[in-house]
Design a protein around this motif. Structure first.
Motif, PDB file in Angstrom:
ATOM      1  N   LEU A  47       0.797  -1.222   0.000  1.00  0.00           N
ATOM      2  CA  LEU A  47       0.000   0.000   0.000  1.00  0.00           C
ATOM      3  C   LEU A  47       0.834   1.279   0.000  1.00  0.00           C
ATOM      4  O   LEU A  47       0.558   2.191  -0.796  1.00  0.00           O
ATOM      5  CB  LEU A  47      -0.982  -0.012   1.171  1.00  0.00           C
ATOM      6  CG  LEU A  47      -2.004   1.111   1.196  1.00  0.00           C
ATOM      7  CD1 LEU A  47      -2.879   1.060  -0.049  1.00  0.00           C
ATOM      8  CD2 LEU A  47      -2.861   1.018   2.439  1.00  0.00           C
ATOM      9  N   PRO A  48       1.872   1.421   0.826  1.00  0.00           N
ATOM     10  CA  PRO A  48       2.667   2.661   0.760  1.00  0.00           C
ATOM     11  C   PRO A  48       3.309   2.885  -0.604  1.00  0.00           C
ATOM     12  O   PRO A  48       3.379   4.020  -1.085  1.00  0.00           O
ATOM     13  CB  PRO A  48       3.737   2.471   1.835  1.00  0.00           C
ATOM     14  CG  PRO A  48       3.196   1.441   2.744  1.00  0.00           C
ATOM     15  CD  PRO A  48       2.319   0.572   1.932  1.00  0.00           C
ATOM     16  N   MET A  50       2.162   1.788  -3.524  1.00  0.00           N
ATOM     17  CA  MET A  50       1.108   2.157  -4.468  1.00  0.00           C
ATOM     18  C   MET A  50       0.724   3.626  -4.300  1.00  0.00           C
ATOM     19  O   MET A  50       0.530   4.338  -5.290  1.00  0.00           O
ATOM     20  CB  MET A  50      -0.115   1.258  -4.284  1.00  0.00           C
ATOM     21  CG  MET A  50       0.094  -0.161  -4.790  1.00  0.00           C
ATOM     22  SD  MET A  50      -1.395  -1.128  -4.766  1.00  0.00           S
ATOM     23  CE  MET A  50      -1.325  -1.837  -3.141  1.00  0.00           C
ATOM     24  N   LEU A  51       0.630   4.090  -3.061  1.00  0.00           N
ATOM     25  CA  LEU A  51       0.311   5.499  -2.817  1.00  0.00           C
ATOM     26  C   LEU A  51       1.428   6.412  -3.320  1.00  0.00           C
ATOM     27  O   LEU A  51       1.161   7.477  -3.879  1.00  0.00           O
ATOM     28  CB  LEU A  51       0.046   5.723  -1.331  1.00  0.00           C
ATOM     29  CG  LEU A  51      -1.211   5.062  -0.778  1.00  0.00           C
ATOM     30  CD1 LEU A  51      -1.289   5.268   0.727  1.00  0.00           C
ATOM     31  CD2 LEU A  51      -2.449   5.593  -1.456  1.00  0.00           C
ATOM     32  N   THR A  53       3.438   5.766  -5.796  1.00  0.00           N
ATOM     33  CA  THR A  53       3.340   5.765  -7.257  1.00  0.00           C
ATOM     34  C   THR A  53       2.238   6.699  -7.731  1.00  0.00           C
ATOM     35  O   THR A  53       2.425   7.459  -8.691  1.00  0.00           O
ATOM     36  CB  THR A  53       3.076   4.335  -7.763  1.00  0.00           C
ATOM     37  OG1 THR A  53       4.099   3.475  -7.282  1.00  0.00           O
ATOM     38  CG2 THR A  53       3.028   4.288  -9.270  1.00  0.00           C
ATOM     39  N   LEU A  54       1.083   6.663  -7.067  1.00  0.00           N
ATOM     40  CA  LEU A  54       0.002   7.580  -7.432  1.00  0.00           C
ATOM     41  C   LEU A  54       0.418   9.034  -7.251  1.00  0.00           C
ATOM     42  O   LEU A  54       0.106   9.893  -8.087  1.00  0.00           O
ATOM     43  CB  LEU A  54      -1.236   7.285  -6.592  1.00  0.00           C
ATOM     44  CG  LEU A  54      -2.005   6.020  -6.956  1.00  0.00           C
ATOM     45  CD1 LEU A  54      -3.116   5.784  -5.932  1.00  0.00           C
ATOM     46  CD2 LEU A  54      -2.589   6.140  -8.342  1.00  0.00           C
ATOM     47  N   LEU A  55       1.121   9.326  -6.178  1.00  0.00           N
ATOM     48  CA  LEU A  55       1.607  10.683  -5.939  1.00  0.00           C
ATOM     49  C   LEU A  55       2.595  11.110  -7.018  1.00  0.00           C
ATOM     50  O   LEU A  55       2.523  12.244  -7.522  1.00  0.00           O
ATOM     51  CB  LEU A  55       2.253  10.773  -4.552  1.00  0.00           C
ATOM     52  CG  LEU A  55       2.822  12.132  -4.170  1.00  0.00           C
ATOM     53  CD1 LEU A  55       1.689  13.142  -3.993  1.00  0.00           C
ATOM     54  CD2 LEU A  55       3.637  12.023  -2.911  1.00  0.00           C
ATOM     55  N   TRP A  58       0.710  11.861 -10.213  1.00  0.00           N
ATOM     56  CA  TRP A  58      -0.010  13.124 -10.090  1.00  0.00           C
ATOM     57  C   TRP A  58       0.942  14.315 -10.238  1.00  0.00           C
ATOM     58  O   TRP A  58       0.641  15.271 -10.961  1.00  0.00           O
ATOM     59  CB  TRP A  58      -0.731  13.174  -8.748  1.00  0.00           C
ATOM     60  CG  TRP A  58      -1.474  14.444  -8.541  1.00  0.00           C
ATOM     61  CD1 TRP A  58      -2.628  14.836  -9.124  1.00  0.00           C
ATOM     62  CD2 TRP A  58      -1.071  15.519  -7.676  1.00  0.00           C
ATOM     63  NE1 TRP A  58      -2.990  16.076  -8.674  1.00  0.00           N
ATOM     64  CE2 TRP A  58      -2.056  16.528  -7.789  1.00  0.00           C
ATOM     65  CE3 TRP A  58       0.012  15.720  -6.822  1.00  0.00           C
ATOM     66  CZ2 TRP A  58      -1.962  17.710  -7.074  1.00  0.00           C
ATOM     67  CZ3 TRP A  58       0.089  16.905  -6.113  1.00  0.00           C
ATOM     68  CH2 TRP A  58      -0.884  17.884  -6.244  1.00  0.00           C
TER      69      TRP A  58
END
Length: 76
Positions: A47-48, A50-51, A53-55, A58
């Motif tokens: 989860l960290p 993946m977050l 990567t999303l950041l 963005w």
């Protein structure tokens, strides 16, 4: 290493007098529980990342956005 656990589990159930059908059912249920538990732990562990990567995506999209002199939402 897991095969030793399965063999030990099988042996202990046989020694306590559980039928072969009960042993197979217990092995199937234990396998499903361990599979679901392993997937849950994997998702929590990832989860960290993946977050992050999303950041990063963005921030990259915001940085690469073409600049325009007049923005439509400002002119309203």
């Amino acid at each position: 290493m897991e095969i030793l656990f399965v063999l030990g589990f099988f042996l202990m159930l046989m020694l306590t007098g559980i039928s072969l059908l009960g042993i197979i059912a217990a092995l199937v249920v234990a396998t499903l529980v361990m599979l679901l538990g392993g997937m849950l732990v994997f998702v929590i562990k990832m989860l960290p990342w993946m977050l992050l990567t999303l950041l990063a995506v963005w921030v990259y999209r915001e940085y690469k956005k073409p600049y325009s002199r007049t923005r439509r939402w400002l002119s309203r």
